[in-house]
Design an enzyme around this catalytic site. Sequence first.
Site, PDB file in Angstrom:
ATOM      1  N   CYS A 195      30.701   5.586  58.369  1.00 10.23           N
ATOM      2  CA  CYS A 195      30.950   4.393  57.552  1.00 10.23           C
ATOM      3  C   CYS A 195      30.899   3.139  58.422  1.00 10.23           C
ATOM      4  O   CYS A 195      30.337   2.115  58.019  1.00 10.23           O
ATOM      5  CB  CYS A 195      32.304   4.521  56.863  1.00 10.23           C
ATOM      6  SG  CYS A 195      32.755   3.119  55.827  1.00 10.23           S
TER       7      CYS A 195
ATOM      8  N   CYS B 216      39.349   7.818  52.925  1.00 12.30           N
ATOM      9  CA  CYS B 216      39.575   6.856  51.850  1.00 12.30           C
ATOM     10  C   CYS B 216      39.042   7.384  50.532  1.00 12.30           C
ATOM     11  O   CYS B 216      39.542   7.029  49.478  1.00 12.30           O
ATOM     12  CB  CYS B 216      38.932   5.521  52.198  1.00 12.30           C
ATOM     13  SG  CYS B 216      37.139   5.569  52.336  1.00 12.30           S
TER      14      CYS B 216
END
Length: 351
Positions: free
Chosen positions: A96, A192
């Site tokens: 990410c 997340c």
Amino acid sequence: MHNKLIYVGLSGGVDSAVSALLLKQQGYQVRGIHLRLWEPETEPGSEDVIKAARVAEQLQIPFEVMDWREKFRSEVVETYIQVLGRGQTPNPCIHCNQTIKWGALWEQVHASGADYLASGHYARLLAGQQGVELHKAINLAKDQSYFLAMLTRQTFRHMLLPLGGFAKPQVRAIAAEAGLEVASRKDSEDLCFLKGLDQEGFLRRYAPHLLQPGPILDGSGNLLGEHRGLPLYTIGQRKGICVAAEAPLYVMAKDLAANALRVGRADELAHSKILAGRPNWISGKAPDLGKIYQVKIRAAALPASASLQILASGDIIASLEKPLRDITAGQYLAVYDGDCCLGSAAIIEPR
RNA sequence: AGGGGCAUGGUGCAACGGCAGCACACCGGACUUUGAAUCCGUUGAUCCUGGUUCGAAUCCAAGUGCCCCUG
């Protein structure tokens, strides 16, 4: 007074909020940007967006929200699932950072005129003789340089990490003193995109085809039990094997062809060499091959002393002074010279 | 349907006739912006029936189940 335009990624947590606050106090022109990365369809309005907006409001900085759920899904979540499908253990936070936060997001804000992009990561960027260097955070317990080690010096030039010199309690104190409502918000944990689901629940929903039960075997090939799908296990894992034995059993290897989980005792996990893929050297140059460096095989691992060699393929081998356990394909081998992170490479296998 | 042995948490083992413990597993918590590891903690058992005894996991008897040896 600086006249520099800085975007800060506001997650809705305390770290990014304090980052923005500090930069603003330093006189930068600060704008907040929040990325919507993942919200299951059932989830109503995201609390994170609201918190992030409130931070911006309290700091009196411009704020915008980008809906990057599709981008995140195709770049990060798909990769996560693919890597699991290969029998490896992915590190989506690193991916990410590469593709979303310091890839696409930087391009976006740069196009909007930003001079820098800042985040609440705990690491430091210091000016070295050959340019900017990535260093561990002052607070070693919180250090997140491991997650940034696959980024390039080019990226570090426009990156700001205001929290690198602070300890977590200080950050909370700063937030409290400034009256930020997120001061006491609990730290994020887990991935997340798991959002309340555990990994098994997530995969049952988004990649059920990966969860094929199969045999659990010991080193001699004896059948000990049944696993619930190889992606649910990682090298060195103890929990979840569900087999009682004289001593605890750990995952030694995953045999994709046989869909088998191989387990063994803790002392069988140790290896003294690590083969890793073509490394990302932050300085652009390979480190000194004769020297002893410190390496980390996961974010929370203690550093281990090792020397490096570079193969003709460009891959590297780290020779450890003392054997390490849990060397896991898909994770990263980060190389440090003291506090300075020299770079990182994807682990292929122990040797 | 001959002889011997065994039966304790989910699993493997302890406990002199006197408070049923340990390891592993499971579950929970702490830690943690990956997956783990690690640390802490909670559940949870004497095969069945009868007897001896102040008191039985322990001794006795029958039953049931499993293992070994011999036909």
